[in-house]
Design a protein around this motif. Structure first.
Motif, short mmCIF file in Angstrom:
data_model
loop_
_atom_site.label_atom_id
_atom_site.label_comp_id
_atom_site.label_asym_id
_atom_site.label_seq_id
_atom_site.Cartn_x
_atom_site.Cartn_y
_atom_site.Cartn_z
N GLY A 149 6.51 5.47 -7.01
CA GLY A 149 6.67 6.68 -7.80
C GLY A 149 7.83 6.58 -8.76
N LEU A 150 7.93 7.58 -9.62
CA LEU A 150 8.97 7.67 -10.63
C LEU A 150 9.97 8.73 -10.23
CD1 LEU A 150 9.95 6.95 -13.58
CD2 LEU A 150 8.55 8.90 -14.32
N GLY A 151 11.24 8.37 -10.14
CA GLY A 151 12.26 9.30 -9.70
C GLY A 151 13.33 9.54 -10.74
N ALA A 152 13.93 10.74 -10.73
CA ALA A 152 15.02 11.07 -11.65
C ALA A 152 15.57 12.44 -11.29
CB ALA A 152 14.54 11.08 -13.10
N LYS A 153 16.82 12.69 -11.68
CA LYS A 153 17.39 14.02 -11.46
C LYS A 153 16.75 15.06 -12.38
CE LYS A 153 21.77 13.09 -9.24
NZ LYS A 153 21.29 13.77 -8.03
#
Length: 224
Positions: A149-153
C-alpha cells in the motif's frame, strides 16, 4: 475486439493495483541521557515539551531523487514478491505482486505534482502520481501476498481516496475504471492498501507504460 485491446483492459486492472501499504516500521524517539549534575540543574525548571520528528516512509534502496520526482527500476520475480514505491514528498510504501512469468523490469516514478504533463484523470488535483513502465510482456499468477500500500501523513485514516489510471501499449491508450479505497492507520499517518489481489491473472502482452493518480474523496462507485 482485437486481442491487443483486450490486453489493454487487463493491463488497466494491473496498473490499478500499483497502489500499494506503507512499510511497517515504527519510529522511536529517545530522550538524551544526562548526568546527576545535569539532572539537578533541571530541578525547578519549567516543564518542557519534547518534539519528536514525524515518521515518514523510508526511501527505497537505490532510488534516484530530484526536486520533482523519485524513481527506481526493479525486477519482477518469477515467484512474486514486493516492489518498493520510491519515497517522495512524504509518500512511500510497497506493492505486493504475484508471480510474474517471465521476469521483467518495472520502473516506478513517484511525484506530487504534474511535472511531466501527465493526463488529468480525476476531479481537482491529484495528491500523488505513480508512473509505471514495464520492460516487456509478462503474465501474473494468482497467488498474491498480503499487505502492500501507499502511506503518508497526508493520507487520513478513515477517509476515502480514489485511484484513476491510464495505460499505453503498442500505440493504444486506455483508461481503466476508477476505484476508491478507505485509508487505514499506519506508522506514517494513513495507508491506502488491500488491492494487490487485482494483479491475479493479469496478462501484459508487451512493453507498456501508464500512470496512477490518487485523489482525495470518493469519486467512484466500486472499491479497489
Amino acid at each position: 475486439m482485437s486481442a491487443t485491446r483486450l490486453s489493454l483492459r487487463r493491463w488497466g486492472g494491473l496498473l490499478a493495483t500499483a497502489l500499494l501499504g506503507a512499510c511497517a516500521q515504527h519510529g522511536s524517539g529517545l530522550l538524551p541521557a544526562g548526568n546527576p549534575s545535569a539532572a539537578s540543574a533541571l530541578v525547578g525548571a519549567p516543564p518542557r515539551s519534547v518534539v519528536l520528528p514525524e515518521a515518514v516512509p523510508p526511501s527505497c534502496k537505490g532510488q534516484k531523487t530530484t526536486k520533482e520526482y523519485a524513481s527506481l527500476t526493479e525486477t519482477l520475480r518469477t515467484q512474486g514478491g514486493k516492489l518498493c514505491i520510491p519515497a517522495f514528498g512524504g509518500f512511500g510504501g510497497t506493492i505486493e505482486y504475484p508471480s510474474a512469468d517471465p521476469s521483467v523490469k518495472m520502473k516506478l516514478t513517484s511525484s506530487t505534482s504534474d511535472y511531466d504533463k501527465m493526463p488529468k484523470l480525476g476531479p481537482g488535483t491529484a495528491i500523488f502520481y505513480l508512473q509505471l513502465a514495464i520492460s516487456g510482456g509478462t503474465y501474473f499468477g494468482t497467488n498474491v501476498p498480503a499487505g502492500g500500500g501507499l502511506g503518508a501523513k497526508k493520507i487520513v485514516p478513515g477517509d476515502s481516496y480514489t485511484a484513476f489510471g491510464q495505460a499505453t501499449i503498442e500505440g493504444f491508450t486506455v483508461k481503466f475504471t476508477p476505484c476508491y479505497i478507505v485509508a487505514k492507520k499506519s506508522p506514517y499517518g494513513g495507508v491506502i492498501g488491500g488491492i494487490g489481489s487485482l494483479l491475479k491473472g493479469q496478462d501484459v502482452p508487451a512493453a507498456a507504460s501508464g500512470v496512477i493518480e490518487i485523489y482525495a474523496g470518493k469519486h467512484a462507485g466500486g472499491k479497489c
